[in-house]
Scaffold this motif. Structure first.
Motif, PDB file in Angstrom:
ATOM      1  N   TYR A  58       0.804  -1.264   0.001  1.00 47.18           N
ATOM      2  CA  TYR A  58      -0.098   0.102   0.025  1.00 47.18           C
ATOM      3  C   TYR A  58       0.887   1.190   0.043  1.00 47.18           C
ATOM      4  O   TYR A  58       0.528   2.222  -0.597  1.00 47.18           O
ATOM      5  CB  TYR A  58      -1.011   0.137   1.211  1.00 47.18           C
ATOM      6  N   HIS A  59       1.988   1.296   0.773  1.00 46.98           N
ATOM      7  CA  HIS A  59       3.059   2.342   0.838  1.00 46.98           C
ATOM      8  C   HIS A  59       3.433   2.405  -0.440  1.00 46.98           C
ATOM      9  O   HIS A  59       3.508   3.814  -0.818  1.00 46.98           O
ATOM     10  CB  HIS A  59       3.969   2.011   1.898  1.00 46.98           C
TER      11      HIS A  59
ATOM     12  N   LEU B 103       1.087   6.891   1.544  1.00 45.81           N
ATOM     13  CA  LEU B 103       0.457   6.722   2.691  1.00 45.81           C
ATOM     14  C   LEU B 103      -0.059   7.980   3.126  1.00 45.81           C
ATOM     15  O   LEU B 103      -0.394   8.504   4.445  1.00 45.81           O
ATOM     16  CB  LEU B 103       1.185   6.384   3.838  1.00 45.81           C
TER      17      LEU B 103
ATOM     18  N   GLU C  98      -2.823   9.461   2.567  1.00 45.69           N
ATOM     19  CA  GLU C  98      -4.285   9.653   3.141  1.00 45.69           C
ATOM     20  C   GLU C  98      -4.427   8.584   4.387  1.00 45.69           C
ATOM     21  O   GLU C  98      -5.391   8.454   4.247  1.00 45.69           O
ATOM     22  CB  GLU C  98      -4.940   9.495   1.725  1.00 45.69           C
ATOM     23  N   PHE C  99      -3.578   8.033   4.566  1.00 47.25           N
ATOM     24  CA  PHE C  99      -3.473   7.289   5.529  1.00 47.25           C
ATOM     25  C   PHE C  99      -3.363   7.611   6.923  1.00 47.25           C
ATOM     26  O   PHE C  99      -2.217   8.276   7.257  1.00 47.25           O
ATOM     27  CB  PHE C  99      -2.554   5.982   5.384  1.00 47.25           C
ATOM     28  N   THR C 100      -4.293   7.339   8.014  1.00 46.63           N
ATOM     29  CA  THR C 100      -4.242   8.185   9.213  1.00 46.63           C
ATOM     30  C   THR C 100      -4.131   7.104  10.524  1.00 46.63           C
ATOM     31  O   THR C 100      -4.442   7.864  11.455  1.00 46.63           O
ATOM     32  CB  THR C 100      -5.460   9.088   9.400  1.00 46.63           C
ATOM     33  N   ASN C 101      -3.927   6.041  10.516  1.00 48.52           N
ATOM     34  CA  ASN C 101      -3.998   5.095  11.462  1.00 48.52           C
ATOM     35  C   ASN C 101      -2.615   5.067  12.085  1.00 48.52           C
ATOM     36  O   ASN C 101      -1.497   4.699  11.455  1.00 48.52           O
ATOM     37  CB  ASN C 101      -4.332   3.681  10.942  1.00 48.52           C
TER      38      ASN C 101
ATOM     39  N   CYS D 237       0.823   2.977  10.843  1.00 43.97           N
ATOM     40  CA  CYS D 237       2.035   3.835  10.253  1.00 43.97           C
ATOM     41  C   CYS D 237       3.054   3.684  10.823  1.00 43.97           C
ATOM     42  O   CYS D 237       4.283   3.504  10.325  1.00 43.97           O
ATOM     43  CB  CYS D 237       1.242   5.421  10.431  1.00 43.97           C
TER      44      CYS D 237
ATOM     45  N   GLY E 287      -1.439  12.955   6.117  1.00 43.35           N
ATOM     46  CA  GLY E 287      -1.568  11.663   6.678  1.00 43.35           C
ATOM     47  C   GLY E 287      -0.189  10.921   7.310  1.00 43.35           C
ATOM     48  O   GLY E 287       0.426  11.543   8.064  1.00 43.35           O
ATOM     49  N   CYS E 288       0.193   9.630   6.769  1.00 42.81           N
ATOM     50  CA  CYS E 288       1.398   8.942   7.420  1.00 42.81           C
ATOM     51  C   CYS E 288       2.447   9.291   6.794  1.00 42.81           C
ATOM     52  O   CYS E 288       2.948   9.080   5.682  1.00 42.81           O
ATOM     53  CB  CYS E 288       1.031   7.231   7.331  1.00 42.81           C
TER      54      CYS E 288
END
Length: 360
Positions: free
Chosen positions: A99-100, A105, A107-110, A114, A193-194
């Motif tokens: 995914y990275h 990342l 738009e990735f906020t976990n 992360c 994001g991340c």
């Protein structure tokens, strides 16, 4: 472009049209549109298949060694089990890494994932490198001093494996857990994001990168190459000496040769897998990477990671190819499970058959 750009920096590209300024997000290496849908499907399929195979193969190899009284006594097999744990964690982490690389990342906020995906990647890479280095050193020691081979015990291997995991975690992986920072999703901004390195950690991360990569990656790789050359040279020398003297090959000689072949195969797989990543990090250290286009950078990184995953999947295969004992134990385990799975079906078929057949 300076070296800090590697850590997910964003800029704004301002284009003047007439009297109107239009600000466009410049995502650089993490632009989500770098890859086409076809490329995403191809790379995703490869990484997913390698990930599943890596999980299954390393679990099977670990169980085979752990449950075998004979195999588990070997100090080298203890190190192999530790390597299986490293490759297993890497395989489990391949989904987040895919995914990275493919979508970024930004738009990735976990926050947990992360930090975890970055920490696991560095942890497993450096743990594997140091295990291979220990393998090479011990094998070379055994060749040079065969009478002292028995001095390397199972407990020694356990202690070495534990030290490697602890040392790598506190010397490298912990920083790759601390550095990543999750920001609100802000397209076009520098931090969204991340982010692999937060704004307040940037200078520290650049300094860490300049020391960690040469010490944790390049130096052990050089040691592995030197040890491997010495092992091969010594092995050829011994074979020539025996042929000249007309000495018969003993059972112990065959065992030693099999062990050396196993080491060489593991090192060969390692060099294939880590050469791409080492080259990528070298271009970062020398700042040569930043002369490439964003697509070239991203494709370079993704290809290096795919080769690394392929290498980690080859490790269990090479373990079995180079050890007849491990191969036989693996076949026995898989055959046993296969027999158990087929037993209910056999009983079911026998029951149906008895009902169909008329009484005699």
């Amino acid at each position: 472009m300076n070296s800090s750009s590697y850590f997910g920096n964003f800029g704004n590209n301002v284009t003047e049209i007439g009297t109107v300024n239009i600000t466009r997000p410049q995502h650089g290496i993490f632009d989500p549109n770098i890859f086409s849908n076809v490329e995403r499907v191809i790379f995703s399929a490869i990484i997913v298949i390698l990930g599943i195979f890596g999980v299954v193969a390393n679990v099977v190899t670990f169980i085979v060694i752990f449950t075998s009284p004979k195999l588990s006594k070997s100090p080298f097999n203890v190190l192999l089990m530790s390597l299986c744990v490293s490759d297993f964690l890497s395989a489990c982490n391949s989904g987040m890494q895919l995914y990275h690389y493919m979508w970024g990342l930004q738009e990735f906020t976990n926050e947990f994932f992360c930090k975890a995906t970055s920490g696991i990647r560095v942890l497993t890479e450096y743990v594997t490198i140091q295990h291979i280095l220990v393998f090479s050193i011990v094998r070379l020691f055994v060749i040079q001093f065969p009478l002292k081979a028995s001095s390397f015990k199972k407990n020694h291997a356990r202690i070495i494996a534990v030290i490697i995991w602890i040392e790598v975690f506190f010397a490298a992986a912990i920083f790759r857990i601390i550095f990543p920072t999750v920001y609100p999703v802000r397209p076009g901004e520098k931090y969204s994001g991340c982010t692999s390195v937060g704004e307040h950690w940037r200078d520290t991360a650049i300094l860490f990168q300049s020391f960690a990569v040469p010490i944790m990656l390049f130096l052990p790789m050089g040691g592995i190459v030197i040890c491997t050359i010495c092992i091969i040279t010594k092995l050829i020398s011994v074979q020539k000496q025996r042929a000249t003297l007309g000495q018969a090959v003993s059972r112990q000689d065959n065992k030693q040769r099999a062990a050396l072949i196993q080491t060489i195969l593991i090192v060969f797989s390692f060099l294939i897998g880590y050469s791409g990543g080492a080259a990528f990090r070298f271009t970062i250290t020398t700042k040569a990477l930043f002369k490439f286009t964003a697509r070239t950078k991203r494709m370079f990184a993704l290809t290096a990671y795919t080769v690394l995953r392929t290498s980690e999947c080859l490790n269990p295969v090479f373990y079995n190819l180079s050890s007849s004992q491990l191969r036989d134990a693996t076949k026995a385990l898989l055959g046993k499970n296969s027999s158990k799975a087929s037993l209910p079906n056999a009983r079911h078929k026998a029951t149906i058959s008895s009902k169909i057949q008329p009484p005699t």
